[in-house]
Design a protein around this motif. Structure first.
Motif, mmCIF file in Angstrom:
data_model
loop_
_atom_site.group_PDB
_atom_site.id
_atom_site.type_symbol
_atom_site.label_atom_id
_atom_site.label_comp_id
_atom_site.label_asym_id
_atom_site.label_seq_id
_atom_site.Cartn_x
_atom_site.Cartn_y
_atom_site.Cartn_z
ATOM 1 N N LEU A 117 0.839 -1.200 0.000
ATOM 2 C CA LEU A 117 0.000 0.000 0.000
ATOM 3 C C LEU A 117 0.872 1.247 0.000
ATOM 4 C CD1 LEU A 117 -3.060 0.876 0.282
ATOM 5 C CD2 LEU A 117 -2.573 1.123 2.733
ATOM 6 N N GLY A 118 0.607 2.153 -0.925
ATOM 7 C CA GLY A 118 1.383 3.386 -1.012
ATOM 8 C C GLY A 118 0.662 4.562 -0.375
ATOM 9 N N ALA A 119 1.424 5.362 0.368
ATOM 10 C CA ALA A 119 0.928 6.646 0.887
ATOM 11 C C ALA A 119 1.710 7.748 0.173
ATOM 12 C CB ALA A 119 1.130 6.731 2.395
ATOM 13 N N TRP A 120 1.012 8.610 -0.543
ATOM 14 C CA TRP A 120 1.671 9.630 -1.359
ATOM 15 C C TRP A 120 2.197 10.753 -0.473
ATOM 16 C CZ3 TRP A 120 2.757 9.180 -6.436
ATOM 17 C CH2 TRP A 120 3.281 10.305 -7.094
ATOM 18 N N ILE A 121 3.414 11.208 -0.744
ATOM 19 C CA ILE A 121 4.026 12.289 0.029
ATOM 20 C C ILE A 121 4.434 13.424 -0.915
ATOM 21 C CG2 ILE A 121 5.995 12.947 1.487
ATOM 22 C CD1 ILE A 121 3.972 11.203 2.951
ATOM 23 N N ASP A 122 4.075 14.637 -0.545
ATOM 24 C CA ASP A 122 4.372 15.833 -1.339
ATOM 25 C C ASP A 122 5.108 16.867 -0.501
ATOM 26 O OD1 ASP A 122 3.206 15.259 -3.849
ATOM 27 O OD2 ASP A 122 1.225 15.787 -3.131
#
Length: 421
Positions: A117-122
């Motif tokens: 599962l990916g958690a997007w980081i900006d």
């Protein structure tokens, strides 16, 4: 006082009851699903991995349905895929996918599918008209992490890996990259949650990024924060793309003088082996950096792939990398190497997606899939079609058939050797 007859009768009944209970117990045990961990499935060739999002349309505003995702999962399962990677939890896709997997596992105890599962980081001001501030993280990151945590805890038997960020530290991601300190902060936060039993103890946490971000290239990436991040994650997840390097770093790709007299197809075959070796060299560069800082952890490939179409840098007027034949060879060579080496390879990607370059249908970003949008099996999978593993499976009602109607001569007419050095 009971007669011997009654003693025998009750003894027989007791034995029958014990046997009956034992039979039921065995039956329950046989249908009970075996729990596996990330440690057990990563690097295990029995658990093939792939990058997957099920978007069909030119915009992610149109989300795939549970039934559409189930169609795709049946196709992927048939070809031996048991781990899929997602990228964010901002949109509904990841949650819908987990719901689909749960329903399929409930319907069939033999069905296995797990999720990275990916958690997007900006960074701050990412994807806005304002200048990105790469030293400050987006205010949206905390909510993204909390959504990911909620899904992990809702589906602990399915989500085996949580990736903090996707190519979030590499500096060419100019729209959104952050400093390693941001990723380190969230990895430590999640590891603390594991220690406090607020996340499953066997969940593996990583960040999936370009090989250079993991110290494999420019020494300017070799910072204390990166070293601490390498110590904090459960394993290293790297990206390697010889395909893109056929334009940006083409020395390995172009035909050397000693191969100039080979046939066009022989030149292609030789180039694809060099492409595999180029990916190996990037993998090794990360392994060497990790060794230099005393980190001894598994290194797996979170992304690598090859597009089959391009009208830009990788087409006829460019590096001539994009076609189905080369894609098929790259997939074959990479699977063989990683399976033998005990490396998980999340191949990019399962199906073409057209939202990525929605204004340009033949842009290469739309054509990294092993399958076309309608479920057409590209050259890499023709053998599997011949084996009948996709029989009775469909994508949006379309049967799984070979591209080019299975005519290899037609396919090869579009294949060009790389330019000469």
């Amino acid at each position: 006082m009971k007669t011997p007859y009654f003693k025998s009768f009750f003894l027989g009944m007791a034995v029958f009851a014990a046997f009956s209970c034992n039979e039921k117990s065995t039956e329950v045990e046989s249908t009970k699903r075996k729990e596996v961990t990330a440690k057990e499935i990563l690097g295990n060739p029995d658990y093939q991995a792939i990058c997957y999002e099920g978007y069909r349309e030119r915009s992610r505003d149109i989300q795939p349905t549970v039934e559409q995702l189930k169609e795709d999962l049946r196709i992927l399962s048939a070809m031996g895929i048991k781990i899929v990677r997602t990228y964010n939890v901002q949109l509904a896709h990841a949650g819908t996918l987990l719901k689909a997997i749960r329903e399929m596992m409930d319907e069939d105890p033999e069905f296995e599918m797990y999720v990275m599962l990916g958690a997007w980081i900006d960074c701050k001001n990412a994807w806005t008209e304002m200048e990105p501030d790469h030293n400050v993280e987006s205010e949206q990151n905390e909510a993204e992490i909390q959504r990911a945590v909620a899904l992990v805890n809702q589906y602990p038997d399915i989500v085996k890996i949580l990736a903090v960020g996707n190519e979030a530290m590499v500096r060419w991601a100019t729209s959104y990259f952050v400093q390693p300190s941001v990723i380190l902060k969230w990895v430590n936060y999640l590891q603390d949650m594991k220690a406090e039993r607020k996340l499953p103890k066997d969940l593996w946490i990583t960040s999936s990024d370009d090989f250079s971000s993991w110290g494999g290239a420019d020494s300017s990436y070799h910072t204390e924060d990166l070293a601490n991040l390498a110590r904090a994650v459960d394993y290293i997840s790297i990206h390697t793309y010889p395909y893109h390097n056929t334009h940006y770093n083409p020395n390995f790709w172009r035909v050397p003088v000693e191969e100039s007299k080979l046939t066009e197809l022989e030149k292609v075959n030789a180039a694809m082996l060099r492409a595999r070796d180029f990916a190996k060299s990037q993998y090794d560069s990360v392994a060497n950096y990790m060794k230099s800082i005393g980190v001894d952890k598994p290194i797996h490939i979170g992304e690598t792939g090859w597009a089959s179409v391009s009208d830009g840098f990788y087409g006829v007027e460019g590096s001539r990398a994009a076609d189905e034949y080369k894609e098929g060879l790259y997939y074959k060579h990479m699977r063989e190497w990683t399976d033998q080496a005990g490396i998980s390879m999340f191949y990019f990607e399962a199906f073409n997606e057209q939202w990525k370059d929605s204004e340009n249908p033949i842009g290469s970003e739309n054509h990294f899939g092993l399958f076309g949008l309608k479920g057409e099996a590209k050259y890499a999978l023709w053998d599997l079609v011949d084996q009948g593993i996709f029989k009775n499976l469909t994508r949006d009602g379309n049967p799984i058939v070979k591209t080019y109607n299975g005519d290899k001569e037609s396919l090869l007419k579009e294949v060009m050797a790389p330019p000469a050095k």
